[in-house]
Design a protein around this motif. Structure first.
Motif, mmCIF file in Angstrom:
data_model
loop_
_atom_site.group_PDB
_atom_site.id
_atom_site.type_symbol
_atom_site.label_atom_id
_atom_site.label_comp_id
_atom_site.label_asym_id
_atom_site.label_seq_id
_atom_site.Cartn_x
_atom_site.Cartn_y
_atom_site.Cartn_z
ATOM 1 N N ASN A 195 0.823 -1.207 0.000
ATOM 2 C CA ASN A 195 0.000 0.000 0.000
ATOM 3 C C ASN A 195 0.860 1.261 0.000
ATOM 4 O OD1 ASN A 195 -2.417 -1.390 -0.037
ATOM 5 N ND2 ASN A 195 -2.730 -1.280 2.176
ATOM 6 N N ASP B 212 -11.394 -3.487 1.376
ATOM 7 C CA ASP B 212 -10.965 -2.274 0.691
ATOM 8 C C ASP B 212 -10.747 -1.166 1.716
ATOM 9 O OD1 ASP B 212 -10.854 -0.802 -2.095
ATOM 10 O OD2 ASP B 212 -11.970 0.495 -0.727
ATOM 11 N N HIS B 213 -9.594 -0.498 1.618
ATOM 12 C CA HIS B 213 -9.222 0.525 2.593
ATOM 13 C C HIS B 213 -10.198 1.702 2.581
ATOM 14 C CE1 HIS B 213 -6.653 3.012 5.086
ATOM 15 N NE2 HIS B 213 -6.554 3.941 4.137
ATOM 16 N N ASP B 214 -10.560 2.185 1.387
ATOM 17 C CA ASP B 214 -11.482 3.324 1.311
ATOM 18 C C ASP B 214 -12.848 2.971 1.880
ATOM 19 O OD1 ASP B 214 -9.712 5.128 0.255
ATOM 20 O OD2 ASP B 214 -10.168 4.622 -1.824
ATOM 21 N N ARG B 215 -13.285 1.728 1.661
ATOM 22 C CA ARG B 215 -14.590 1.316 2.182
ATOM 23 C C ARG B 215 -14.568 1.277 3.708
ATOM 24 N NH1 ARG B 215 -17.154 -3.594 -0.837
ATOM 25 N NH2 ARG B 215 -17.116 -1.959 -2.431
ATOM 26 N N ILE B 216 -13.481 0.779 4.279
ATOM 27 C CA ILE B 216 -13.349 0.748 5.733
ATOM 28 C C ILE B 216 -13.360 2.170 6.291
ATOM 29 C CG2 ILE B 216 -11.745 0.197 7.621
ATOM 30 C CD1 ILE B 216 -13.210 -2.236 6.588
ATOM 31 N N ARG B 217 -12.746 3.093 5.538
ATOM 32 C CA ARG B 217 -12.671 4.490 5.970
ATOM 33 C C ARG B 217 -13.950 5.272 5.658
ATOM 34 N NH1 ARG B 217 -8.345 6.599 9.116
ATOM 35 N NH2 ARG B 217 -6.859 4.888 9.199
ATOM 36 N N GLY B 218 -14.898 4.623 4.980
ATOM 37 C CA GLY B 218 -16.158 5.260 4.697
ATOM 38 C C GLY B 218 -16.128 6.300 3.609
ATOM 39 N N ARG B 219 -15.187 6.166 2.677
ATOM 40 C CA ARG B 219 -15.085 7.165 1.614
ATOM 41 C C ARG B 219 -15.103 6.549 0.228
ATOM 42 N NH1 ARG B 219 -9.182 8.317 3.892
ATOM 43 N NH2 ARG B 219 -8.005 6.704 2.793
ATOM 44 N N ASP B 220 -15.604 5.347 0.101
ATOM 45 C CA ASP B 220 -15.668 4.692 -1.205
ATOM 46 C C ASP B 220 -17.049 4.901 -1.804
ATOM 47 O OD1 ASP B 220 -15.261 3.215 -3.433
ATOM 48 O OD2 ASP B 220 -15.423 1.270 -2.446
#
Length: 519
Positions: free
Chosen positions: A298, A508-516
């Protein structure tokens, strides 16, 4: 009485005819050419004899004839280091090496021939970048250099080379068909998107459209094979040009982090979708978190994306804050965050190489201390006192023989970058100048006319921009090879594992961070 030139052309035509009808006789007659003549006749006869010995030696599989021709090309190149001689020398070296076997002896072949192949790459590189060579010679040099990259699993660099050949000659069907086959091979392994197949078809149709150019560059038999290959593929769909200038730039410069060098689908939200495969867990007491290699990969991707963004933004000096006041040095040098961003983009791209080596050392358990790992030094041991050769380390050799052929491409790239005569060595030296000293860019004039100092290295900004883009492509290719190497290794582990093999889905990193928002 025929002139010396007429006699030469007559003999050349005769040997060419013999190569097609009786190559063994052509070799025999080439050996009989008397070289004890004055210049310039001797030069022409040496060239004719060398070419016939190499070409005939390949046709009749006489390695001795190839080596004789190669020795003549070396002698010619030592005296007349022109691009034409360099190109012929490179082809002679490739003929002496032969095609790599696709069996367990592949690594032995690559190691046995590594010096010849490195010399051939240097010669092809010299011709491809020459300002004096004509476009036909340069497009063939790029094509042949790309073929060499492909033979060592350096697929990203190979595709760059084939596309460079097509930029010089858009009708170069040899380069187009080679690139198409390469992309289809990757696509059929499940590595790529459907766009990879579409681009492969587009390239194959170029080859099919210009058979005369294929015959000119590679002969009638190659043209027939390429035509048969291209005819099996349907016509590709039409594509609209990109509206976003950044996406158009990234596609044109081939700077996406995807599994292969491919075009960009405008409906896909993520340009850089290269990911690691599922990793077989090695630690019995792991906490359920993904292995550390995912964090490393990453960071590699994030650093690359930032370096690419710096190069893009450096194009326009107006996007940067005008907070700095600079004294003008009266030599057309450019100062400010835009120039510094371009220099930093180059340096940041090449700084990734050591991190790639650290990742490979960790994942493949090569056994080196992380603080002592360098991209150019990781792969080989100390020089053998008897042979004078630096052999592969035992663990690197074990990994490659275990089915991870792409790792050899990574170490070959490292040698092109680290060795004093390597084709990518100037990139390393430019990176060192930007890191430890000063690089100053000039948009007009001649940098050599500036006031000189050993602490400052000066470049034309336009030329440096091309070097920065080349550095980004080197880093992109190295990351691609790392990911492909890990994929090969994981496939081998899964095949050798007994019983049920569990897998952990890495979210998915963005999904975990709530921005996907891409889905």
């Amino acid at each position: 009485m025929p002139s010396m030139q007429d006699r030469f052309y007559e003999r050349s035509a005769h040997l060419t005819t013999l190569l097609n009808s009786d190559p063994a006789e052509a070799v025999k007659q080439a050996r009989e050419i008397n070289l004890d003549t004055p210049e310039p006749e001797r030069f022409n006869l040496m060239l004719l004899r060398a070419s016939t010995l190499v070409d005939g030696g390949v046709l009749v599989q006489q390695k001795g004839a190839i080596e004789e021709g190669l020795a003549l090309f070396r002698a010619l190149h030592d005296r007349f280091p022109t691009t034409n001689i360099a190109y012929n020398l490179a082809n002679g070296l490739v003929a002496a090496v032969g095609n790599p076997p696709r069996d367990p002896s592949w690594l032995d072949h690559q190691e046995r021939t590594k010096d010849y192949r490195a010399e051939a790459r240097r010669c092809f590189w010299k011709v491809a970048h020459s300002k004096d060579a004509d476009y036909e010679l340069k497009t063939q040099a790029w094509t042949n250099l790309a073929n060499q990259f492909s033979n060592s699993y350096r697929f990203g660099e190979a595709h760059d080379g084939w596309l460079a050949a097509l930029e010089l000659d858009p009708e170069n069907g040899v380069a187009a068909s080679s690139a198409a086959r390469n992309l289809l091979w990757l696509y059929n392994r499940g590595c790529c998107s459907d766009l990879t197949r579409i681009e492969a078809i587009m390239l194959a149709k170029i080859a099919h459209r210009y058979p005369d150019r294929v015959i000119h560059y590679a002969g009638a038999q190659a043209a027939e094979e390429i035509a048969a290959f291209a005819s099996e593929l349907e016509d590709p769909p039409q594509r609209s040009p990109h509206k976003d200038p950044f996406i158009a730039w990234v596609e044109r410069e081939r700077l996406t982090l995807a599994p292969a060098v491919e075009r960009i689908d405008p409906v896909v939200g993520k340009l850089d979708w290269l990911m690691l495969p599922g990793i077989l867990e090695r630690e019995s007491g792991a906490s359920g978190m993904p292995p550390p290699v995912f964090a490393m990969f990453n960071v590699l991707k994030g650093d690359f994306i930032l370096a690419r963004d710096l190069a893009w933004r450096a194009i326009d000096e107006n996007v940067w804050p005008a907070t700095g006041r600079f004294g003008d040095t009266l030599d057309y040098a450019t100062y400010g965050p835009d120039a510094s961003a371009l220099i930093l983009a180059h340096r940041a791209a090449l700084d990734l190489l050591d991190k790639i080596a650290v990742t490979a050392n960790h994942y493949f358990e090569l056994g080196q201390s992380p603080d002592r790992v360098y991209f150019g030094k990781l792969w080989r041991g100390n020089v053998d006192k008897v042979t004078g050769v630096r052999p592969l380390t035992e663990k690197v050799e074990q990994v490659i023989r275990g089915g991870v052929s792409a790792l050899y491409g990574l170490l070959e790239l490292a040698e092109d970058y680290d060795n004093s005569e390597g084709i990518l060595r100037p990139q390393k030296e430019l990176r060192n100048a930007g890191t430890h000293r000063f690089v100053v860019l000039h948009d007009f004039g001649e940098p050599a006319h500036s006031r000189q100092a050993p602490e400052i290295e000066r470049h034309r900004r336009e030329q440096f921009t091309q070097e920065a883009l080349r550095a980004l492509r080197v880093a992109r290719s190295a990351i691609q090879m790392l990911a492909f190497s890990i994929s090969q290794h994981e496939r081998g582990l899964a095949q050798r594992a007994s019983g049920v093999v569990g897998s952990l889905i890495v979210p998915d990193h963005d999904r975990i961070r709530g921005r996907d928002n891409e889905g």
